[in-house]
Design a protein around this motif. Structure first.
Motif, PDB file in Angstrom:
ATOM      1  N   LEU A 222       1.805  12.991  -8.455  1.00 31.21           N
ATOM      2  CA  LEU A 222       1.153  14.265  -8.142  1.00 31.21           C
ATOM      3  C   LEU A 222       2.149  15.425  -8.162  1.00 31.21           C
ATOM      4  N   VAL A 223       3.370  15.187  -7.728  1.00 34.27           N
ATOM      5  CA  VAL A 223       4.408  16.227  -7.818  1.00 34.27           C
ATOM      6  C   VAL A 223       4.632  16.581  -9.286  1.00 34.27           C
ATOM      7  N   LEU A 224       4.732  15.570 -10.113  1.00 34.10           N
ATOM      8  CA  LEU A 224       4.932  15.778 -11.547  1.00 34.10           C
ATOM      9  C   LEU A 224       3.807  16.603 -12.152  1.00 34.10           C
ATOM     10  N   GLU A 225       2.599  16.385 -11.665  1.00 34.93           N
ATOM     11  CA  GLU A 225       1.425  17.093 -12.171  1.00 34.93           C
ATOM     12  C   GLU A 225       1.146  18.398 -11.426  1.00 34.93           C
ATOM     13  N   LYS A 226       2.048  18.785 -10.511  1.00 29.99           N
ATOM     14  CA  LYS A 226       1.939  20.044  -9.743  1.00 29.99           C
ATOM     15  C   LYS A 226       0.691  20.066  -8.869  1.00 29.99           C
ATOM     16  N   LYS A 227       0.432  18.939  -8.242  1.00 25.92           N
ATOM     17  CA  LYS A 227      -0.693  18.825  -7.312  1.00 25.92           C
ATOM     18  C   LYS A 227      -0.117  18.379  -5.981  1.00 25.92           C
ATOM     19  N   GLU A 228      -0.697  18.873  -4.902  1.00 27.89           N
ATOM     20  CA  GLU A 228      -0.148  18.566  -3.589  1.00 27.89           C
ATOM     21  C   GLU A 228      -1.204  18.057  -2.630  1.00 27.89           C
ATOM     22  N   THR A 229      -0.785  17.158  -1.768  1.00 30.28           N
ATOM     23  CA  THR A 229      -1.582  16.712  -0.637  1.00 30.28           C
ATOM     24  C   THR A 229      -0.640  16.016   0.328  1.00 30.28           C
ATOM     25  N   SER A 230      -0.952  16.076   1.576  1.00 36.53           N
ATOM     26  CA  SER A 230      -0.142  15.380   2.568  1.00 36.53           C
ATOM     27  C   SER A 230      -0.913  14.219   3.189  1.00 36.53           C
TER      28      SER A 230
ATOM     29  N   TYR B 291       0.840  -1.199   0.000  1.00 36.62           N
ATOM     30  CA  TYR B 291       0.000   0.000   0.000  1.00 36.62           C
ATOM     31  C   TYR B 291       0.875   1.248   0.000  1.00 36.62           C
ATOM     32  N   TYR B 292       1.878   1.277   0.875  1.00 34.82           N
ATOM     33  CA  TYR B 292       2.742   2.455   0.936  1.00 34.82           C
ATOM     34  C   TYR B 292       3.559   2.621  -0.342  1.00 34.82           C
ATOM     35  N   ALA B 293       3.920   1.536  -0.980  1.00 36.18           N
ATOM     36  CA  ALA B 293       4.624   1.640  -2.269  1.00 36.18           C
ATOM     37  C   ALA B 293       3.744   2.368  -3.282  1.00 36.18           C
ATOM     38  N   MET B 294       2.481   1.997  -3.337  1.00 28.58           N
ATOM     39  CA  MET B 294       1.555   2.667  -4.254  1.00 28.58           C
ATOM     40  C   MET B 294       1.337   4.123  -3.856  1.00 28.58           C
ATOM     41  N   PHE B 295       1.216   4.367  -2.555  1.00 29.05           N
ATOM     42  CA  PHE B 295       1.009   5.723  -2.063  1.00 29.05           C
ATOM     43  C   PHE B 295       2.166   6.637  -2.462  1.00 29.05           C
ATOM     44  N   TYR B 296       3.394   6.183  -2.251  1.00 26.83           N
ATOM     45  CA  TYR B 296       4.549   7.006  -2.602  1.00 26.83           C
ATOM     46  C   TYR B 296       4.659   7.211  -4.114  1.00 26.83           C
ATOM     47  N   ALA B 297       4.315   6.200  -4.886  1.00 26.17           N
ATOM     48  CA  ALA B 297       4.329   6.349  -6.345  1.00 26.17           C
ATOM     49  C   ALA B 297       3.292   7.382  -6.790  1.00 26.17           C
ATOM     50  N   VAL B 298       2.121   7.367  -6.176  1.00 26.96           N
ATOM     51  CA  VAL B 298       1.088   8.365  -6.491  1.00 26.96           C
ATOM     52  C   VAL B 298       1.570   9.762  -6.093  1.00 26.96           C
ATOM     53  N   LEU B 299       2.214   9.884  -4.939  1.00 29.55           N
ATOM     54  CA  LEU B 299       2.750  11.192  -4.537  1.00 29.55           C
ATOM     55  C   LEU B 299       3.762  11.707  -5.558  1.00 29.55           C
ATOM     56  N   ALA B 300       4.599  10.823  -6.095  1.00 29.46           N
ATOM     57  CA  ALA B 300       5.554  11.231  -7.135  1.00 29.46           C
ATOM     58  C   ALA B 300       4.814  11.730  -8.370  1.00 29.46           C
TER      59      ALA B 300
ATOM     60  N   HIS C  23      -3.424  10.734   2.910  1.00 29.71           N
ATOM     61  CA  HIS C  23      -3.701   9.562   2.065  1.00 29.71           C
ATOM     62  C   HIS C  23      -5.005   9.732   1.310  1.00 29.71           C
ATOM     63  N   GLY C  24      -6.045  10.163   2.010  1.00 29.56           N
ATOM     64  CA  GLY C  24      -7.353  10.349   1.377  1.00 29.56           C
ATOM     65  C   GLY C  24      -7.305  11.368   0.259  1.00 29.56           C
ATOM     66  N   GLY C  25      -6.529  12.425   0.457  1.00 27.99           N
ATOM     67  CA  GLY C  25      -6.380  13.446  -0.583  1.00 27.99           C
ATOM     68  C   GLY C  25      -5.668  12.905  -1.813  1.00 27.99           C
ATOM     69  N   ALA C  26      -4.618  12.117  -1.593  1.00 23.89           N
ATOM     70  CA  ALA C  26      -3.882  11.528  -2.715  1.00 23.89           C
ATOM     71  C   ALA C  26      -4.767  10.579  -3.506  1.00 23.89           C
ATOM     72  N   ILE C  27      -5.534   9.763  -2.786  1.00 20.02           N
ATOM     73  CA  ILE C  27      -6.437   8.820  -3.448  1.00 20.02           C
ATOM     74  C   ILE C  27      -7.503   9.576  -4.241  1.00 20.02           C
ATOM     75  N   ALA C  28      -8.078  10.616  -3.647  1.00 21.85           N
ATOM     76  CA  ALA C  28      -9.129  11.384  -4.321  1.00 21.85           C
ATOM     77  C   ALA C  28      -8.613  12.060  -5.583  1.00 21.85           C
ATOM     78  N   ILE C  29      -7.434  12.677  -5.499  1.00 21.88           N
ATOM     79  CA  ILE C  29      -6.860  13.351  -6.675  1.00 21.88           C
ATOM     80  C   ILE C  29      -6.520  12.334  -7.759  1.00 21.88           C
TER      81      ILE C  29
END
Length: 89
Positions: A52-60, A41-50, A62-68
Motif C-alpha cells: 500500500l505504501v508503494l501504491e501511495k495508499k494509507e491505512t492504520s 497473519y501479521y506477516a501478511m498484514f505487514y507485506a500488504v502495508l508495504a 487492519h480492516g482498512g488494509a484488507i478492504a483496500i
C-alpha cells in the motif's frame, strides 16, 4: 519518483513481515499452532502495508488494509499486477 523515506518505510514493513514469517515457522515447528497462525497473519498484514505504501495508499487499521487490498488487487486481478509489474488501476 520514490523518496528515500518511502523506500525505508517499504523496507521496514517487509522486514517486519519477514520477521513475523520466521516466528510463525519457528512456532509451528514447536507445535504452537495458534501463535503461529497469529504471526503468519501479521506477516501478511505487514507485506500488504508495504504494498500500500508503494501504491501511495494509507491505512492504520487492519480492516482498512484488507478492504483496500481486496478492492485494488484481488478484485482487479493481483495476478495481472504481479505478472506485468505495473499497477492494477
Amino acid at each position: 519518483m520514490m523518496t528515500e523515506n518511502i523506500k525505508a518505510l517499504i523496507t521496514y514493513r517487509l522486514e517486519q513481515a519477514y520477521e513475523c514469517l520466521e516466528a510463525a515457522s519457528t512456532l509451528l515447528k514447536k507445535g504452537l499452532i495458534m501463535p503461529s497462525i497469529n504471526r503468519a497473519y501479521y506477516a501478511m498484514f505487514y507485506a500488504v502495508l508495504a504494498l500500500l505504501v508503494l501504491e501511495k495508499k494509507e491505512t492504520s487499521k487492519h480492516g482498512g488494509a484488507i478492504a483496500i487490498f481486496d478492492r485494488d488487487f484481488v478484485k482487479r486481478g493481483v495476478h495481472r499486477f504481479i505478472r506485468n509489474g505495473s499497477s492494477p488501476s
